[in-house]
Design a protein around this motif. Sequence first.
Motif, short mmCIF file in Angstrom:
data_model
loop_
_atom_site.label_atom_id
_atom_site.label_comp_id
_atom_site.label_asym_id
_atom_site.label_seq_id
_atom_site.Cartn_x
_atom_site.Cartn_y
_atom_site.Cartn_z
N ASN A 91 3.48 22.86 8.07
CA ASN A 91 4.67 23.39 7.40
C ASN A 91 4.49 23.20 5.90
N ARG A 92 5.44 23.72 5.14
CA ARG A 92 5.33 23.69 3.67
C ARG A 92 6.34 22.74 3.04
N ILE A 93 6.72 21.74 3.79
CA ILE A 93 7.64 20.70 3.32
C ILE A 93 6.83 19.45 3.01
N ALA A 94 6.87 19.00 1.76
CA ALA A 94 6.10 17.82 1.36
C ALA A 94 7.02 16.67 1.00
N VAL A 95 6.51 15.46 1.18
CA VAL A 95 7.17 14.27 0.64
C VAL A 95 6.74 14.13 -0.81
N ALA A 96 7.70 14.19 -1.73
CA ALA A 96 7.39 14.04 -3.15
C ALA A 96 7.03 12.59 -3.47
N PRO A 97 6.20 12.37 -4.47
CA PRO A 97 5.89 10.99 -4.86
C PRO A 97 7.12 10.28 -5.41
N MET A 98 7.40 9.09 -4.86
CA MET A 98 8.59 8.33 -5.26
C MET A 98 8.26 6.85 -5.37
N THR A 99 8.42 6.29 -6.54
CA THR A 99 8.21 4.85 -6.72
C THR A 99 9.26 4.07 -5.94
N ARG A 100 8.81 3.12 -5.11
CA ARG A 100 9.73 2.31 -4.31
C ARG A 100 9.52 0.81 -4.50
N ALA A 101 8.39 0.42 -5.11
CA ALA A 101 8.16 -0.97 -5.52
C ALA A 101 8.31 -1.97 -4.36
N ARG A 102 7.51 -1.77 -3.33
CA ARG A 102 7.58 -2.65 -2.15
C ARG A 102 6.26 -3.35 -1.86
N THR A 103 5.36 -3.45 -2.82
CA THR A 103 4.04 -4.04 -2.56
C THR A 103 4.12 -5.55 -2.36
N THR A 104 3.05 -6.08 -1.76
CA THR A 104 2.89 -7.52 -1.59
C THR A 104 2.37 -8.13 -2.89
N GLN A 105 2.95 -9.27 -3.26
CA GLN A 105 2.57 -9.97 -4.49
C GLN A 105 1.93 -11.32 -4.18
N PRO A 106 1.02 -11.81 -5.04
CA PRO A 106 0.51 -11.11 -6.22
C PRO A 106 -0.54 -10.08 -5.84
N GLY A 107 -0.82 -9.18 -6.76
CA GLY A 107 -1.91 -8.23 -6.54
C GLY A 107 -1.50 -6.79 -6.32
N ASP A 108 -0.17 -6.50 -6.24
CA ASP A 108 0.30 -5.12 -6.07
C ASP A 108 -0.40 -4.45 -4.89
N ILE A 109 -0.33 -5.10 -3.72
CA ILE A 109 -1.10 -4.68 -2.55
C ILE A 109 -0.21 -3.95 -1.54
N PRO A 110 -0.59 -2.74 -1.13
CA PRO A 110 0.15 -2.05 -0.07
C PRO A 110 0.14 -2.86 1.22
N ASN A 111 1.15 -2.65 2.06
CA ASN A 111 1.33 -3.53 3.21
C ASN A 111 1.84 -2.77 4.43
N GLU A 112 2.06 -3.52 5.50
CA GLU A 112 2.52 -2.93 6.78
C GLU A 112 3.88 -2.25 6.63
N MET A 113 4.75 -2.81 5.81
CA MET A 113 6.05 -2.19 5.61
C MET A 113 5.90 -0.79 5.01
N MET A 114 5.00 -0.66 4.04
CA MET A 114 4.74 0.64 3.45
C MET A 114 4.10 1.59 4.46
N ALA A 115 3.23 1.06 5.30
CA ALA A 115 2.61 1.88 6.34
C ALA A 115 3.67 2.46 7.28
N ALA A 116 4.64 1.64 7.66
CA ALA A 116 5.72 2.11 8.53
C ALA A 116 6.55 3.19 7.85
N TYR A 117 6.85 2.98 6.57
CA TYR A 117 7.65 3.92 5.79
C TYR A 117 6.99 5.30 5.75
#
Length: 370
Positions: A18-44
């Motif tokens: 389809n032609r519906i995209a998720v736009a880029p949106m800052t949500r600031a949910r990384t693991t600290q320290p290190g600004d690391i993506p995580n399981e919560m972001m994977a679920a989202y």
Amino acid sequence: MTAKLFSTLKLGGLNLPNRIAVAPMTRARTTQPGDIPNEMMAAYYAQRASAGLIVTEATQISVQGKGYSFTPGIFTKDQIEGWKLVTHAVHSAGGRIFLQLWHVGRMSHESFHPDGKPVAPSALSPYAQVWVVDPETGDGGMVDCPVPRALSAEEIKDIVKDFRNGAKNAIEAGFDGVEIHGANGYLIDQFLRRSSNRRTDEFGGSQENRIRFLRDVAQAVADEVGAERTGIRLSPYITQRNMADDEIIEVILKAARTLEEIGTAYIHLSEADWEDAPIVPDQFRRDLRAAYTGSIVVAGKYTKQRGEKILASGLADIVAYGRPFIANPDLPRRFAEDLPLADFEPSTLFGGMHKGYSDYRSYDQELGLV
């Protein structure tokens, strides 16, 4: 069912359902320290995999490229491993996902830089604010950006290498492609405009020189991962953050011709989503079509009806939705079946945990059917 929004599209090497995209949106949910993506972001992100394409939140390509607290990076091994959680989850749910590569330039804060100075084409203030978390209290808030320092020509070339390396890391992390963030007053946009670029060397002055950084970044990324896996976001009519320049439309169209030569997969137009946002004229859209034969993505306060209309006009190929996708992870289904849309909670946009992030429910979950 809506015909255009739900028609298929070949985007580079991907077949979008389809032609519906998720736009880029800052949500600031990384693991600290290190600004690391995580399981919560994977679920989202996996919750939103029914979109034709997901473009991730802006992701800094280096320490220097950071401008907001808790935003993810793509330059350390831990960050790459964190993003693998996201791409695996999205692909397992049947989705397609691009990583947005980001260098904020002067849109930053002294606390993120060893010398206290963000960088920019020229030492000019954006007169703007960024979201920063106080390390002592843990509270986040908007703070003023300082006056940046001007980059040397050699530093600019190093940043081009950082974009290239970020693209390489994104593919290693499992992404289907990358989107270069060249919009909204961040570094590439700062080079394009006379209001933020007063340089007199090869990266400033003439329109061609001001496009040079964008061209070098796009070419480097395309050389690294393939032009068919490379998109770029631009914002011709957005003037906030002290970015007004009456030459910018000419410059954007010239940049589009450059991107046409490189063969990038798409241009993504950031059109703003506030009440009095500038209107993008149809003439510009036609001129862009004439300059660029790749796909065109649009984002900015689009409804289902407005999205269908612009696709039907032939002036865009994909419509990206931001806020509607926050509270409606199954947005394509809701559009297809004319189901009611849930509202999002603004206070939970930045930082925090699952609340206001990955706890929004699908329509069936709202009804208690699953």
